[in-house]
Design an enzyme around this catalytic site. Structure first.
Site, mmCIF file in Angstrom:
data_model
loop_
_atom_site.group_PDB
_atom_site.id
_atom_site.type_symbol
_atom_site.label_atom_id
_atom_site.label_comp_id
_atom_site.label_asym_id
_atom_site.label_seq_id
_atom_site.Cartn_x
_atom_site.Cartn_y
_atom_site.Cartn_z
ATOM 1 N N GLU A 93 0.813 -1.212 0.000
ATOM 2 C CA GLU A 93 0.000 0.000 0.000
ATOM 3 C C GLU A 93 0.846 1.260 0.000
ATOM 4 O O GLU A 93 1.916 1.281 0.585
ATOM 5 C CB GLU A 93 -0.865 0.030 1.260
ATOM 6 C CG GLU A 93 -1.805 -1.129 1.343
ATOM 7 C CD GLU A 93 -2.590 -1.152 2.647
ATOM 8 O OE1 GLU A 93 -2.624 -0.119 3.347
ATOM 9 O OE2 GLU A 93 -3.163 -2.199 2.947
ATOM 10 N N CYS A 106 3.307 8.285 1.228
ATOM 11 C CA CYS A 106 3.713 7.353 2.261
ATOM 12 C C CYS A 106 3.895 5.999 1.569
ATOM 13 O O CYS A 106 2.960 5.466 0.974
ATOM 14 C CB CYS A 106 2.608 7.285 3.309
ATOM 15 S SG CYS A 106 2.864 6.007 4.541
ATOM 16 N N CYS A 113 4.914 -7.265 7.829
ATOM 17 C CA CYS A 113 5.885 -6.764 8.796
ATOM 18 C C CYS A 113 6.054 -7.829 9.872
ATOM 19 O O CYS A 113 5.128 -8.565 10.173
ATOM 20 C CB CYS A 113 5.363 -5.471 9.433
ATOM 21 S SG CYS A 113 6.532 -4.683 10.558
ATOM 22 N N CYS A 117 3.588 -5.175 16.342
ATOM 23 C CA CYS A 117 2.924 -4.152 17.162
ATOM 24 C C CYS A 117 1.432 -4.477 17.261
ATOM 25 O O CYS A 117 0.784 -4.783 16.267
ATOM 26 C CB CYS A 117 3.127 -2.755 16.571
ATOM 27 S SG CYS A 117 4.859 -2.266 16.492
ATOM 28 N N CYS A 120 -1.353 -2.569 15.053
ATOM 29 C CA CYS A 120 -1.079 -2.336 13.630
ATOM 30 C C CYS A 120 -1.591 -3.466 12.744
ATOM 31 O O CYS A 120 -1.366 -4.649 13.033
ATOM 32 C CB CYS A 120 0.425 -2.158 13.427
ATOM 33 S SG CYS A 120 0.892 -1.885 11.722
ATOM 34 N N GLY A 160 5.634 -2.334 6.771
ATOM 35 C CA GLY A 160 7.011 -2.800 6.938
ATOM 36 C C GLY A 160 7.837 -1.935 7.868
ATOM 37 O O GLY A 160 7.450 -0.822 8.226
ATOM 38 N N SER A 192 10.556 6.212 9.403
ATOM 39 C CA SER A 192 9.936 5.881 10.687
ATOM 40 C C SER A 192 10.336 4.479 11.125
ATOM 41 O O SER A 192 10.283 3.534 10.341
ATOM 42 C CB SER A 192 8.414 5.964 10.529
ATOM 43 O OG SER A 192 7.781 5.684 11.755
ATOM 44 N N SER A 215 8.646 5.529 16.503
ATOM 45 C CA SER A 215 7.335 5.109 16.988
ATOM 46 C C SER A 215 7.493 4.717 18.449
ATOM 47 O O SER A 215 7.816 3.582 18.763
ATOM 48 C CB SER A 215 6.830 3.922 16.155
ATOM 49 O OG SER A 215 6.707 4.324 14.811
ATOM 50 N N HIS A 217 5.210 5.587 21.333
ATOM 51 C CA HIS A 217 3.882 5.122 21.757
ATOM 52 C C HIS A 217 3.688 4.857 23.252
ATOM 53 O O HIS A 217 2.554 4.644 23.678
ATOM 54 C CB HIS A 217 3.444 3.866 20.985
ATOM 55 C CG HIS A 217 3.405 4.048 19.504
ATOM 56 N ND1 HIS A 217 3.003 5.205 18.887
ATOM 57 C CD2 HIS A 217 3.728 3.196 18.483
ATOM 58 C CE1 HIS A 217 3.075 5.065 17.571
ATOM 59 N NE2 HIS A 217 3.520 3.865 17.293
ATOM 60 N N CYS A 334 -2.027 2.152 7.747
ATOM 61 C CA CYS A 334 -1.248 1.101 7.096
ATOM 62 C C CYS A 334 -1.779 -0.318 7.262
ATOM 63 O O CYS A 334 -2.196 -0.715 8.337
ATOM 64 C CB CYS A 334 0.200 1.187 7.538
ATOM 65 S SG CYS A 334 0.387 1.356 9.299
HETATM 66 N N1 SAH Z 1 7.584 0.137 11.035
HETATM 67 C C1 SAH Z 1 7.750 1.556 11.048
HETATM 68 C C2 SAH Z 1 6.994 2.291 9.975
HETATM 69 C C3 SAH Z 1 5.618 1.838 9.602
HETATM 70 S S1 SAH Z 1 4.266 2.201 10.651
HETATM 71 C C4 SAH Z 1 7.395 2.088 12.418
HETATM 72 O O1 SAH Z 1 6.998 1.325 13.258
HETATM 73 O O2 SAH Z 1 7.594 3.264 12.641
HETATM 74 C C5 SAH Z 1 4.007 3.922 10.546
HETATM 75 C C6 SAH Z 1 3.452 4.527 11.821
HETATM 76 O O3 SAH Z 1 2.061 4.183 11.991
HETATM 77 C C7 SAH Z 1 4.147 4.024 13.076
HETATM 78 O O4 SAH Z 1 4.340 5.087 13.969
HETATM 79 C C8 SAH Z 1 3.143 3.024 13.618
HETATM 80 O O5 SAH Z 1 3.362 2.770 14.959
HETATM 81 C C9 SAH Z 1 1.844 3.736 13.294
HETATM 82 N N2 SAH Z 1 0.653 2.878 13.309
HETATM 83 C C10 SAH Z 1 0.514 1.599 12.953
HETATM 84 N N3 SAH Z 1 -0.745 1.167 13.139
HETATM 85 C C11 SAH Z 1 -1.432 2.229 13.616
HETATM 86 C C12 SAH Z 1 -2.776 2.424 14.006
HETATM 87 N N4 SAH Z 1 -3.667 1.445 13.944
HETATM 88 N N5 SAH Z 1 -3.119 3.655 14.453
HETATM 89 C C13 SAH Z 1 -2.225 4.660 14.524
HETATM 90 N N6 SAH Z 1 -0.945 4.533 14.166
HETATM 91 C C14 SAH Z 1 -0.544 3.330 13.728
#
Ligand code: SAH
Length: 345
Positions: A93, A106, A113, A117, A120, A160, A192, A215, A217, A334
């Site tokens: 995507e 993006c 991945c 997380c 995600c 990813g 990121s 990231s 969080h 994503c």
């Molecule tokens: N793997 C990398 C980049 C991809 S994710 C990373 O972890 O940074 C891009 C961003 O979207 C990251 O900050 C991730 O934590 C966040 N993300 C993923 N799923 C999400 C969701 N459901 N709501 C909000 N942010 C999310």
């Protein structure tokens, strides 16, 4: 014989390969321009080359593209979400966004991945494979051609983990910023990561002008490990130590991403701990109302909670933004579109 992925080759590598084929020096410039400025997807489009040479190139090389499998346009704004099909049928995507300053995209760096997380959608089925530099570029090139635009900003925030595909991502950065190609400013690129600490140090040594997004969080190991398995390997303090070293060396501001999940990481106490732990790190904090993905069970924090959290940080002197939502009607966060395709066929 397997064909070589020509779009991932540096100008130097391409020059050497064409020289080996007995071509004059200017040929590499022509071919490179077709690939990275005109963004062609077939050798036949390289009309200033002889038919024989085009055939020869086609026999030895392949131009990996990203074909539009699905495209969703937001009704609220100009956001476009693409599902791109790669040469082996796998899909990734990308999201194209329009801002006052221009277009930003993006892009994905892996199919799926493996970081796991909890909130995600990209990680629900693990990783299938990493993308080559060409396949990261092709997402940008296809979007540009499809809309007849020039994209000025890139965020590596799609599916990813970019630092889990380090070498290909570094090659991508080299190619997209190459003066002879798209010549994108490194300052217009964000990378990121969920926090692969040894790779953050490796990146630091390159001293690039890109923006590193972390990231984060959560401010404590207890909460962060419950949301992000990567924290069990490199915990909050280890990660923040690397971040401090990174900003000290590069003088580039880090952007800390913080997805707000109701009742998990959104208390004022969390904000206070965060404020304390980020002290001394040149940074910006970006609060993101978590996107609710059906399978994850995460519920987003209320607006009031997000602003209360934000004001604790602001009182401690941090700059904080709350992410504006684009394309919320088209599953723009994503991993959601690839997943819905897998499930609906
Ligand atoms: N793997 C990398 C980049 C991809 S994710 C990373 O972890 O940074 C891009 C961003 O979207 C990251 O900050 C991730 O934590 C966040 N993300 C993923 N799923 C999400 C969701 N459901 N709501 C909000 N942010 C999310």
């Amino acid at each position: 014989m397997e064909k070589t992925d020509i779009l991932s080759m540096s100008f130097g590598e391409l020059s050497a390969a064409l020289k080996d084929m007995g071509e004059p020096a200017f040929r590499a410039k022509q071919v490179y321009k077709w690939l990275h400025c005109e963004c062609v997807t077939t050798f036949d489009e390289m009309t200033n080359l002889s038919k024989a040479l085009r055939q020869q190139l086609n026999d030895s090389f392949v131009i990996f593209g990203a074909a539009i499998e699905k495209k969703l346009i937001s009704e609220y704004d100009d956001t476009v979400k693409y599902l791109f099909k790669l040469h082996d049928g796998e899909c990734v995507e990308s999201v194209l966004m329009k801002y006052k300053y221009g277009y930003s995209i993006c892009v994905s760096t892996q199919v799926g991945c493996r970081m796991g997380c909890k909130f995600c959608a990209s990680t629900l089925d693990g990783v299938v494979r990493s993308l080559n530099a060409s396949e990261i570029l092709a997402q940008i090139y296809t979007a540009q051609r499809d809309n007849n635009i020039k994209i000025s900003h890139v965020v590596l925030m799609g599916m990813g983990e970019p630092l889990d595909n380090y070498d290909n991502v570094m090659r991508f950065l080299e190619l997209i910023t190459d003066e002879q190609g798209q010549n994108m400013s490194m300052r217009h690129i964000s990378l990121s990561t969920c926090g692969i600490v040894p790779k953050i140090y490796e990146l630091m040594e390159k001293n690039l002008q890109l923006t590193l997004s972390i990231s984060l969080h959560a401010p404590t190991d207890e909460i962060r490990s419950s949301m992000m398995p990567v924290n069990k390997k490199w915990n909050v303090d280890t990660l923040l130590k690397a971040c401090k070293a990174y900003t000290d060396k590069t003088h580039r501001r880090i952007s800390f991403e913080y997805a707000m999940v109701s009742g998990v990481n959104d208390t004022n106490e969390c904000a206070a701990i965060l404020a304390k732990k980020l002290k001394g790190i040149l940074c910006h904090i970006n609060l993101i109302p978590v996107n609710e993905v059906k399978e994850t069970g995460c519920v987003r924090s209320s607006k009031e909670r997000i602003y209360a959290f934000s004001s604790v940080l602001e009182k401690s002197g941090y700059t904080v933004t709350v992410r504006r939502e684009l394309g919320s009607d088209i599953n723009a966060s994503c991993g959601q579109l690839r997943r819905s395709k897998q499930q609906n066929g």
